[in-house]
Design a protein around this motif. Structure first.
Motif, PDB file in Angstrom:
ATOM      1  N   VAL A 175      -3.612   0.615  -3.114  1.00  0.00           N
ATOM      2  CA  VAL A 175      -3.427  -0.747  -2.589  1.00  0.00           C
ATOM      3  C   VAL A 175      -3.430  -1.660  -3.801  1.00  0.00           C
ATOM      4  O   VAL A 175      -4.289  -1.531  -4.686  1.00  0.00           O
ATOM      5  N   ALA A 189       0.851  -1.186   0.000  1.00  0.00           N
ATOM      6  CA  ALA A 189       0.000   0.000   0.000  1.00  0.00           C
ATOM      7  C   ALA A 189       0.883   1.230   0.000  1.00  0.00           C
ATOM      8  O   ALA A 189       1.999   1.216   0.538  1.00  0.00           O
ATOM      9  N   PHE A 217      -2.599  -7.095  -2.286  1.00  0.00           N
ATOM     10  CA  PHE A 217      -3.138  -6.640  -1.000  1.00  0.00           C
ATOM     11  C   PHE A 217      -4.628  -6.969  -0.907  1.00  0.00           C
ATOM     12  O   PHE A 217      -5.110  -7.474   0.116  1.00  0.00           O
ATOM     13  N   TRP A 238      -7.616   2.098   8.498  1.00  0.00           N
ATOM     14  CA  TRP A 238      -6.923   0.806   8.566  1.00  0.00           C
ATOM     15  C   TRP A 238      -6.934   0.216   9.968  1.00  0.00           C
ATOM     16  O   TRP A 238      -7.195  -0.977  10.154  1.00  0.00           O
TER      17      TRP A 238
END
Length: 563
Positions: free
Chosen positions: A191, A180, A195, A212
């Motif tokens: 991202v 990321a 991911f 996150w």
């Protein structure tokens, strides 16, 4: 001594000219732009000016016009020295503004010095004042061309930058490592596919870094610990200029609520933070698979070794079994004699003639060999018990050796392991060699008895099979070397050339005939020894034999007793 005013926005260029001119007897004054040069010249007029053109605040063209418009400076020789304005129209404009020379960088030192000396030597007449309107028009045209050229170059540079950025983004998207990219403002800019595949979060889920933390670490207490570790790693990286590498692993929750063990690291790319996510699940699965394969290979090598030794082991079992069987047959015959003796004795004791009883019993005792049986019976029983113990020992050692090891390490007696292995491989050894023990007592080592027994068996079997001539001899030596216990297995067999010795620890490499070697014995032995933090050394000479030396660390208890 003449003074030259050097005007250039490049410190390197000014330094070069200063060194050149001072080295040839000239004084040097410096300025980084036209405005500073004009102010300096009005305070202390120089004897000559060397000026670049493209400079901040006031460029070289403007400086030259200012010199020629100033009665106190008008007569001073003026040289344009440029690497940017290089066309004929650029030169023509410079000369129209009143410059004495228009030179392109770089010039040979001798050429530049000659021009300077020539101008200094001339009695410069006041330069005519040029037509301002014409000069302004030409000056504007030159600057417009340069600006146009710079704009074109800038556009090309921007296009190349955009193309590189697109390529870089495409590379990041296709990179197999989950990653990321976030900006200093906290906005998550990218991202990649790996991911999303790993954790299920896309840019719609993670618009900012703040999105996150609660998703990846739903447990508030664990989240706080992770944030603390991460902030500490970020601070260390900013101070040291290195990677962001928090210690340990992270349990990260994906979009489906499943947890993953990840190793997370990052690096600063300009004002962006590139963060990498390494999934340890697959790595650990591969490690388990490797460990299982290694265990299977070790077990295969054990079974192959036992298979090769089967005939010798059977012989070692059959020998005591044979004399036990013979002894039992003798005992059966002796039992028949004893039974007959006791039966006849009862008959004699039941008779009425007491006076002849002793003689009758003596005759019966002789006839039934009672005295011989009494002498032989203890030896038969003792030999039979010894034979049974021999068989029991072989079976016990073979069972312990063949069983899958538990991988547990413990303090153990290396010489006891050696004797157990000798018990198993004795049939193989005695076919080709005499075994000589030169063993000194050893402190306990820390290890796995089954694995170390496998190493010792490989060394002993290889030593026996390397002997191909009468008078074979295998010598076992043991000694302590600092904090290690050492055991050497030496034979007087065929030995090895250097090229062969360099390959003996390669998997599946063997010099034995087909069906007699897997090529795994020594490679597995080396792996076992290294896993015990030990060493396995070999010394060999063709025709003289080989010596394998095993060195293992002493058990921790021994370290404490013997600091």
């Amino acid at each position: 001594m003449a003074t030259v005013l050097v005007v250039d926005d490049s410190a390197d260029n000014r330094y070069y000219l200063q060194a050149l001119l001072q080295g040839h007897g000239l004084n040097v004054a410096e300025a980084a732009d036209g405005a500073a040069a004009l102010a300096l010249a009005r305070q202390q007029p120089p004897d000559l000016v060397i000026s670049d053109i493209l400079m901040p605040r006031m460029d070289g063209y403007q400086l030259c016009r200012a010199f020629r418009a100033d009665a106190a400076l008008r007569a001073i020789p003026f040289i344009f020295y440029t690497a940017t304005f290089t066309s004929d129209r650029d030169a023509a404009l410079g000369l129209q503004l009143g410059a004495d020379r228009f030179l392109l960088k770089p010039q040979e030192p001798e050429v530049l010095l000659a021009e300077i000396r020539t101008l200094l030597a001339q009695a410069a007449a006041p330069a005519p004042v040029p037509d301002e309107g014409q000069l302004a028009e030409e000056y504007g045209a030159v600057l417009f061309r340069k600006l146009e050229k710079k704009m074109a170059e800038l556009e090309r540079a921007n296009a190349a930058l955009r193309q590189n950025e697109e390529r870089f983004r495409a590379f990041l998207q296709q990179c197999p490592v989950a990653l990321a990219v976030s900006a200093a403002s906290g906005v998550v800019e990218l991202v990649n596919s790996a991911f999303v595949d790993l954790l299920g979060y896309g840019l719609a889920d993670l618009q900012r870094i703040d999105d996150w933390w609660p998703r990846a670490y739903p447990d508030p207490a664990y989240r706080a610990r992770v944030q603390q570790r991460w902030q500490q790693a970020l601070s260390e990286a900013r101070l040291g200029g290195g990677l962001v590498q928090p210690a340990g692993e992270f349990r990260v929750c994906d979009s489906a609520g499943q947890t993953h063990d990840l190793r997370i690291s990052a690096t600063f790319v300009g004002d962006r933070l590139l963060t990498l996510f390494q999934d340890l699940t697959a790595i650990r699965a591969a490690e388990r698979e490797r460990a299982l394969l290694h265990s299977q290979m070790m077990q295969q090598d054990k079974m192959a070794c036992v298979g090769q030794l089967a005939a010798g082991i059977a012989h070692e079992v059959n020998n005591p079994a044979g004399f036990i069987h013979s002894n039992l047959e003798s005992l059966d015959r002796y039992l028949a004699h004893l039974r007959r003796y006791f039966d006849q004795e009862q008959v004699l004791l039941a008779g009425t003639d007491i006076t002849g009883l002793p003689a009758a019993l003596a005759a019966l005792r002789h006839d039934c060999h009672i005295d011989a049986i009494s002498r032989q019976l203890p030896g038969l029983v003792r030999d039979s018990l010894d034979g049974i113990e021999r068989i029991v020992g072989i079976v016990r050692d073979l069972r312990l050796f063949s069983h899958r090891d538990s991988r547990q390490l413990e303090a153990l007696d290396l010489l006891a392991c050696l004797e157990g292995v000798i018990n198993i491989v004795w049939g193989e050894i005695k076919k080709s060699a005499q075994l000589e023990r030169q063993l000194q007592p050893l402190p306990a080592v820390r290890g796995n008895s089954q694995q170390l027994s496998q190493v010792l068996m490989n060394l002993l079997v290889n030593a026996a099979q390397a002997i191909d001539k009468p008078g074979g001899r295998i010598v076992l030596r043991s000694w302590r070397e600092a904090d290690r216990a050492c055991l050497a297995v030496e034979d007087n067999g065929c030995g090895m050339e250097e090229t062969l010795r360099a390959r003996i620890f390669e998997p599946f490499f063997t010099t034995k005939p087909a069906g007699q070697g897997t090529g795994l014995g020594l490679p597995i032995s080396l792996q076992i020894v290294e896993a015990h933090q030990g060493q396995l050394r070999v010394d060999s000479q063709p025709g003289r034999g080989s010596c394998f030396t095993l060195c293992l660390p002493l058990a921790q208890a021994d370290h404490k007793e013997n600091p």
